[in-house]
Scaffold this active site. Sequence first.
Site, PDB file in Angstrom:
ATOM      1  N   LYS A 187       0.267  -0.844  -0.124  1.00 36.59           N
ATOM      2  CA  LYS A 187       0.140  -0.041   0.140  1.00 36.59           C
ATOM      3  C   LYS A 187       0.474   1.407  -0.129  1.00 36.59           C
ATOM      4  O   LYS A 187       0.583   2.549  -0.880  1.00 36.59           O
ATOM      5  CB  LYS A 187      -1.069  -0.250   0.664  1.00 36.59           C
ATOM      6  CG  LYS A 187      -2.040  -0.456   1.289  1.00 36.59           C
ATOM      7  CD  LYS A 187      -3.217  -1.645   2.239  1.00 36.59           C
ATOM      8  CE  LYS A 187      -4.116  -1.811   1.540  1.00 36.59           C
ATOM      9  NZ  LYS A 187      -4.327  -2.514   3.427  1.00 36.59           N
TER      10      LYS A 187
ATOM     11  N   ASP B  88     -11.309   3.256   4.305  1.00 41.13           N
ATOM     12  CA  ASP B  88     -11.376   1.719   3.950  1.00 41.13           C
ATOM     13  C   ASP B  88     -12.839   1.202   3.474  1.00 41.13           C
ATOM     14  O   ASP B  88     -13.313   0.373   3.687  1.00 41.13           O
ATOM     15  CB  ASP B  88     -11.077   0.892   5.391  1.00 41.13           C
ATOM     16  CG  ASP B  88     -10.236   0.168   4.889  1.00 41.13           C
ATOM     17  OD1 ASP B  88      -9.961  -0.021   3.577  1.00 41.13           O
ATOM     18  OD2 ASP B  88      -9.411  -0.524   5.631  1.00 41.13           O
TER      19      ASP B  88
ATOM     20  N   GLN C  42      -5.028  -1.333   9.224  1.00 41.36           N
ATOM     21  CA  GLN C  42      -5.115  -2.687   9.037  1.00 41.36           C
ATOM     22  C   GLN C  42      -5.407  -3.972   9.716  1.00 41.36           C
ATOM     23  O   GLN C  42      -5.614  -3.755  11.015  1.00 41.36           O
ATOM     24  CB  GLN C  42      -3.622  -2.910   8.868  1.00 41.36           C
ATOM     25  CG  GLN C  42      -3.173  -4.458   7.882  1.00 41.36           C
ATOM     26  CD  GLN C  42      -3.709  -4.464   6.624  1.00 41.36           C
ATOM     27  OE1 GLN C  42      -3.660  -3.486   5.839  1.00 41.36           O
ATOM     28  NE2 GLN C  42      -4.619  -5.373   6.127  1.00 41.36           N
TER      29      GLN C  42
END
Length: 281
Positions: free
Chosen positions: A50, A117, A94
């Site tokens: 990422k 997200d 995460q």
Amino acid sequence: MTAIIIDGKAIAEGLRKQIAEEVSGLKNKPGLAVVLVGEDPASQVYVRNKAKMTAEVGMQSFEHILPVDTSERALIRLVEQLNNNPAVQGILVQLPLPKHISENAVIEAIAPEKDVDGFHVVNSGKLATGQEGLVPCTPLGCIILLKQTLGDLSGKHAVVIGRSNIVGKPMAALLLKENCTVTVVHSKTPNPEKISAQADIVVAAIGKPRFVKKEWVKPGACVIDVGINRDENNKLCGDVDFASVSEIAGAITPVPGGVGPMTIACLLKNTLTAYKQQMSK
Ligand code: NAP
């Protein structure tokens, strides 16, 4: 029939190129903060990828790697600092987090406008009620693949296999937004293969290697395989039995090289969207 293989890698590359072009025209660069707690090797790889791709499209990447014994309170404090940092427009924590930390509490601490997200209840609520918000990256990537392959999705019967908060449910909501007729099947659905075999579009998000066989798919249907699994030989594979299903499907995503690359590209897309929304205020 032999299915068209949907090249998610190439489509994701095209999307990242578009994003990079747009970012190059911006005076201040969008910033994405990624927070990792612990040393899970798979999560470390995701976070590294990422960060690399964020930098490649010209955005600023902020990485926060915290020890596995970080307290929930300390993690939420970091999230709050990032909420208040004007150089950061996107925050991703995460998952999974260590067991002593509540994922819900951490997700709810992220400012909804920075929740790239799309997991915050404000964003999932907006998606459920048809309002504009930040949409979870994997289902967003699946919709892009479907539209590039099929064009208008209106009126198509879509069956989503799986009902998780991060894939199945938002996927169903997005397909509904595209005017599909949507059925969601899950582990308590009797004869899911009979329902799936009626669909024009099948999205498999189950987490079981090669679970969806030929009998689950109508000839000519478009099959999107979200699964990322290891088989008994430790080989990467999806939730769909690619070898048999690709004989009858109209189009299918491979694993790897299908949905996976789209997820990161859509994270960057969401970061740019979040940036533009925050700059317009
Ligand atoms: P999850 O939270 O474990 O959910 C799996 C879903 O599958 C559940 O809703 C479950 O039903 C359903 N299911 C299980 N067995 C079933 C059966 N026999 N028939 C029908 N449905 C069944 O998994 P997830 O987070 O959604 O992830 C699914 C897969 O996608 C995993 O392989 C994951 O690694 C992968 N993934 C990939 C990406 C990407 O970027 N490509 C991103 C996220 C996830 P119940 O609700 O009834 O238990």
